[in-house]
Each structure stands twice: as structure tokens, then as C-alpha cells.
Design a protein around this motif. Structure first.
Motif, PDB file in Angstrom:
ATOM      1  N   LEU A 138     -10.887  28.364 120.393  1.00  0.00           N
ATOM      2  CA  LEU A 138      -9.872  27.796 121.272  1.00  0.00           C
ATOM      3  C   LEU A 138      -9.975  28.378 122.684  1.00  0.00           C
ATOM      4  O   LEU A 138      -9.850  27.658 123.684  1.00  0.00           O
ATOM      5  N   ALA A 139     -10.219  29.696 122.757  1.00  0.00           N
ATOM      6  CA  ALA A 139     -10.343  30.342 124.071  1.00  0.00           C
ATOM      7  C   ALA A 139     -11.551  29.799 124.833  1.00  0.00           C
ATOM      8  O   ALA A 139     -11.492  29.599 126.055  1.00  0.00           O
TER       9      ALA A 139
ATOM     10  N   TYR B  33     -20.002  33.113 119.518  1.00  0.00           N
ATOM     11  CA  TYR B  33     -19.073  32.405 120.399  1.00  0.00           C
ATOM     12  C   TYR B  33     -19.406  30.910 120.450  1.00  0.00           C
ATOM     13  O   TYR B  33     -18.513  30.064 120.430  1.00  0.00           O
ATOM     14  N   GLN B  34     -20.694  30.594 120.530  1.00  0.00           N
ATOM     15  CA  GLN B  34     -21.082  29.187 120.615  1.00  0.00           C
ATOM     16  C   GLN B  34     -20.744  28.447 119.328  1.00  0.00           C
ATOM     17  O   GLN B  34     -20.244  27.318 119.359  1.00  0.00           O
ATOM     18  N   GLN B  35     -21.014  29.065 118.185  1.00  0.00           N
ATOM     19  CA  GLN B  35     -20.699  28.418 116.919  1.00  0.00           C
ATOM     20  C   GLN B  35     -19.187  28.232 116.768  1.00  0.00           C
ATOM     21  O   GLN B  35     -18.724  27.178 116.312  1.00  0.00           O
TER      22      GLN B  35
ATOM     23  N   LEU C 160     -18.140  25.322 119.006  1.00  0.00           N
ATOM     24  CA  LEU C 160     -18.524  24.010 118.499  1.00  0.00           C
ATOM     25  C   LEU C 160     -17.674  23.593 117.300  1.00  0.00           C
ATOM     26  O   LEU C 160     -17.274  22.426 117.175  1.00  0.00           O
ATOM     27  N   MET C 161     -17.373  24.538 116.420  1.00  0.00           N
ATOM     28  CA  MET C 161     -16.540  24.216 115.260  1.00  0.00           C
ATOM     29  C   MET C 161     -15.136  23.814 115.691  1.00  0.00           C
ATOM     30  O   MET C 161     -14.567  22.820 115.209  1.00  0.00           O
TER      31      MET C 161
ATOM     32  N   ARG D 290     -17.886  21.275 106.481  1.00  0.00           N
ATOM     33  CA  ARG D 290     -18.986  20.436 105.984  1.00  0.00           C
ATOM     34  C   ARG D 290     -19.237  19.259 106.935  1.00  0.00           C
ATOM     35  O   ARG D 290     -20.389  18.958 107.285  1.00  0.00           O
ATOM     36  N   GLU D 291     -18.166  18.612 107.367  1.00  0.00           N
ATOM     37  CA  GLU D 291     -18.322  17.490 108.302  1.00  0.00           C
ATOM     38  C   GLU D 291     -18.941  17.963 109.621  1.00  0.00           C
ATOM     39  O   GLU D 291     -19.782  17.272 110.208  1.00  0.00           O
ATOM     40  N   TRP D 292     -18.499  19.133 110.082  1.00  0.00           N
ATOM     41  CA  TRP D 292     -19.051  19.656 111.333  1.00  0.00           C
ATOM     42  C   TRP D 292     -20.543  19.955 111.187  1.00  0.00           C
ATOM     43  O   TRP D 292     -21.353  19.601 112.045  1.00  0.00           O
ATOM     44  N   ARG D 293     -20.916  20.592 110.089  1.00  0.00           N
ATOM     45  CA  ARG D 293     -22.327  20.959 109.883  1.00  0.00           C
ATOM     46  C   ARG D 293     -23.205  19.711 109.837  1.00  0.00           C
ATOM     47  O   ARG D 293     -24.335  19.708 110.351  1.00  0.00           O
TER      48      ARG D 293
END
Length: 409
Positions: A298-299, A341-343, A346-347, A393-396
């Protein structure tokens, strides 16, 4: 006929007398307490004490019930309600210093500092009371006052390691903060190194006010307690926070930013301000009950509205496990932290884009009520029939190089 009417009246009176007996009320209330049904026990005991206002045992039971409800409120993050229930208990047992102390702690957690200090002083000179009085001083920018109170508490409780940590932290901060200048805006108290360029502090305050409005609108809450912010040189920041070399900011109840060498507000610094202020709002909403990946995600969303940093590409066949991302990132090396941080970004970005800000606000609300992340997501996304594993799962599956499998891996 008259005898029968008289008999019925006598039976009615006997039944009424039995129902009105304080022992009967007390026994029924105790049965409810044993079952854990404190709200119903409370109603029974309130009715009983209104009938028998001088029965000390009923008063004791009622005070106990208020106190147990208050403890439940504390655990659920309902601090204002906890303070009220402790107050009701104390009115029944006015000699109890413990109830005064607990109400003071609840008020402190609710950030009602003036009322909390008053209660804690009334609670006496015990170690715990002094610790929380010190926390109030610390949170409101009075480091010397906090240290004085904590040192007094330490004399009473020399084996308290948490207290030792508080004292050591304040002793690191005091030499730096004692030479800082001050600045203020509607919601922020700014302390900054006197050697920083003129005008930078005003630009930082403007950015903080912008973050207050933008982040508050996204997350659905605008903090009402003033927020302390400190601007350090890089050297002072490292000595005070003992954070990793890659850290560009920190929120630990105060926003701490290293700005040494900067002459004006850059997009990068503005992004960090938005990032750290997001942690302020998330902490208020969740009471600290939030996995690191969601908090940082969120940050990052808010910070990247101001500046988009360069981060490594995240691929579906090379992911950091969720269990690792749920813990802190400060122990990670720079490259691993960048990927974390990137993962996380993205999630969380996926959740916002797919389900909307309202769903994210609901997740935060349920976390604030004490639910774990799995339960919070399941409740917030009940209309989608999804739990956290389903979301991940949907994100991956949306990532480059995606592979099927357990979402927790």
C-alpha cells in the motif's frame, strides 16, 4: 373463590420474591460468565444492582464483568470502548488503582493523551504507570520527560528488558533531537536539523499535507492525532534508527526521514513522504496487525504516484514465499529487499485494480478487528468467494513466466 385468589396471589408474590433475590441474580450471572457470555451477564447484573444497589457481591460481579468486556475490547482494538468499560468498573470499585491504570492504558492506545496522563497519574507511582506516562511524553515530543519517567520506572523494575530498550532508544535520539529546529502544520509536528537548507522544511510540510489528503481518501480515514516527523542528516539517521543502508525512511510511531545533501524537495523525497505517511494510516486502521507485504504494498502504491523507482522484474517462477514477505524486510540485503518491495507492490496493486479501494479498506478494517490476513481477505471478498490463496493464485497467473501451484510458495 376468595381462598383460591388469595393462594394465587401468595404464589405470585413468592415467585416474585424468589426472582428478586440477589443470590438468584448472582448465580445466573455467574453461569453466563462461565459460558463466556459477558454481554448477557452484564445485562443481568445491571438489572440486579438497580434492584439491590447496596449488595456488595453483585457490585463486585458487575465490576468484574465490565473489566472482562474491557479486556476483550482492548484485544479487538476498541480502545475507546475499553476505556469506558474500565471507567464503569472503577465507579463500582473506586478504590481499585488497577482499574484506573487499565483505563489510562486504553486511553493512551486510543491516543487520547491528555486524559490518559491524568488517569495514569492517579494510578500511582508503579512501574507500568510510569512506563505509559513516559510513552505519552515520547509520542508528544518530550524526550527528556520520557527518559526521566522511564528511568524512575527502571528503578522499580530493573529486570524489565523492554524498558531497557525504550531507554536506550531515547538516549540515542536525544543528542540529535536536542539540536533540532521545529516547524508545524495543521496535522504535523516537524523537527529538523538546523543545518538543512532554508525552505526545505516548509516544502516537506506541504508534501505531508498533500499525503494526508491523498492517502486518507484512498484508505478511508484521516488521522486526528498530530503526527511527529523528523528530518535527519544521513549520519544521524543511521545512528538513531540503526536501519539498513538501503532504508530511505522509517515509521515507528514517528516518521523519520534522512534528507542530508538535499537542497529542495525532490520527487524521490516526496514519494518517500507519501510512502511513510501511508504506514501511519495503516497502523491506525490495523493497530499494527498487518503483514509486511500488504503494509509495504500500500505504501508503494501511494509513493509511486509521486515517483516511480527502478525495481527488478518479478516473474511467476521466481517469487519470494508469502511467509517471508509477511515478516519485516529490514534484515534483507539490498537486492532481496528490492524484490520484496516490488513483489509486495504488484500483489497489492493487483488487489486494488481487481477488487477496488473499498475492498482494500474492508481488509484493513477486518485486520483492525483482530482477524488474520486470511480471514480478513475472505470476509472482505466474500462476494467474490475468494480467500487469500485464491487472490495470490490469480495474481501469480497474471505474471510473466507464471506457473501453477500452491499460492503460499
Amino acid at each position: 373463590m376468595l381462598d383460591r385468589a388469595l393462594l394465587l396471589a401468595l404464589l405470585f408474590c413468592a415467585g416474585t420474591a424468589l426472582a428478586a433475590d440477589p443470590t438468584t441474580y448472582g448465580t445466573k450471572a455467574q453461569q453466563l460468565i462461565t459460558k463466556g457470555d459477558f454481554p448477557q451477564a452484564l445485562e443481568e447484573l445491571k438489572a440486579a444492582t438497580s434492584r439491590f444497589p447496596y449488595d456488595l457481591e453483585l457490585k463486585r460481579q458487575l465490576a468484574f464483568t465490565y473489566s472482562e468486556l474491557a479486556k476483550r475490547d482492548l484485544q479487538a482494538g476498541r480502545y475507546a470502548q475499553a476505556a469506558e468499560n474500565f471507567k464503569q468498573a472503577h465507579e463500582l470499585i473506586p478504590d481499585s488503582k488497577e482499574l484506573v491504570l487499565m483505563r489510562g492504558i486504553a486511553l493512551y492506545l486510543n491516543k487520547d493523551y491528555a486524559a490518559a496522563r491524568e488517569e495514569l497519574i492517579q494510578a500511582g507511582e508503579g512501574s507500568e504507570s510510569l512506563v505509559y506516562q513516559g510513552k505519552i511524553s515520547y509520542d508528544t515530543g518530550d524526550l527528556p520527560g520520557a527518559l526521566e519517567l522511564w528511568r524512575r520506572a527502571k528503578e522499580l523494575d530493573p529486570a524489565n528488558k523492554v524498558l531497557t530498550g525504550l531507554i536506550e532508544k531515547a538516549e540515542r535520539e536525544l543528542p540529535v533531537e536536542s539540536r533540532m529546529d521545529k516547524g508545524y502544520s495543521s496535522m504535523f509536528d516537524l523537527a529538523f536539523d538546523a543545518e538543512l537548507p532554508p525552505g526545505l522544511s516548509a516544502e516537506v510540510l506541504d508534501a505531508l499535507e498533500s499525503a494526508y489528503n491523498t492517502v486518507g481518501a484512498d484508505l478511508g480515514v484521516f488521522p486526528t492525532t498530530r503526527i511527529p516527523v523528523l528530518l535527519y542528516t544521513r549520519k544521524d539517521y543511521s545512528s538513531v534508527t540503526a536501519g539498513p543502508d538501503w532504508s530511505g525512511g522509517l515509521y515507528d510511531g514517528k516518521i523519520r526521514l534522512p534528507v542530508g545533501g538535499i537542497t529542495r524537495l525532490t520527487p524521490q523525497l516526496r514519494a518517500i513522504i507519501f510512502h511513510e505517511f501511508t504506514h501511519v494510516v495503516v497502523a491506525e486502521l490495523t493497530r499494527g496487525n498487518v503483514p509486511t507485504w500488504f503494509n509495504e504494498g500500500l505504501a508503494e502504491i501511494e509513493g509511486r504516484k509521486e515517483h516511480v523507482p527502478r525495481f527488478p522484474e518479478v516473474r511467476g517462477n521466481h517469487l519470494i514465499p508469502m511467509a517471508t514477505l509477511s515478516k519485516g524486510f529490514t534484515g534483507m540485503a539490498g537486492a532481496e529487499a528490492g524484490l520484496a518491495y516490488q513483489q509486495s507492490y504488484l500483489m497489492t496493486r493487483f488487489m486494488v485494480d481487481r477488487y477496488g479501494w473499498y475492498a482494500v479498506q474492508q481488509v484493513l478494517k477486518y485486520l483492525g478487528q483482530g482477524n488474520n490476513m486470511d480471514a480478513a481477505v475472505a470476509k472482505a471478498l466474500s462476494d467474490y468467494s475468494l480467500d487469500l490463496n485464491g487472490v495470490v493464485r490469480e495474481w501469480r497467473e497474471s505474471l510473466p513466466g507464471a506457473v501453477s501451484g500452491d499460492a503460499s510458495q
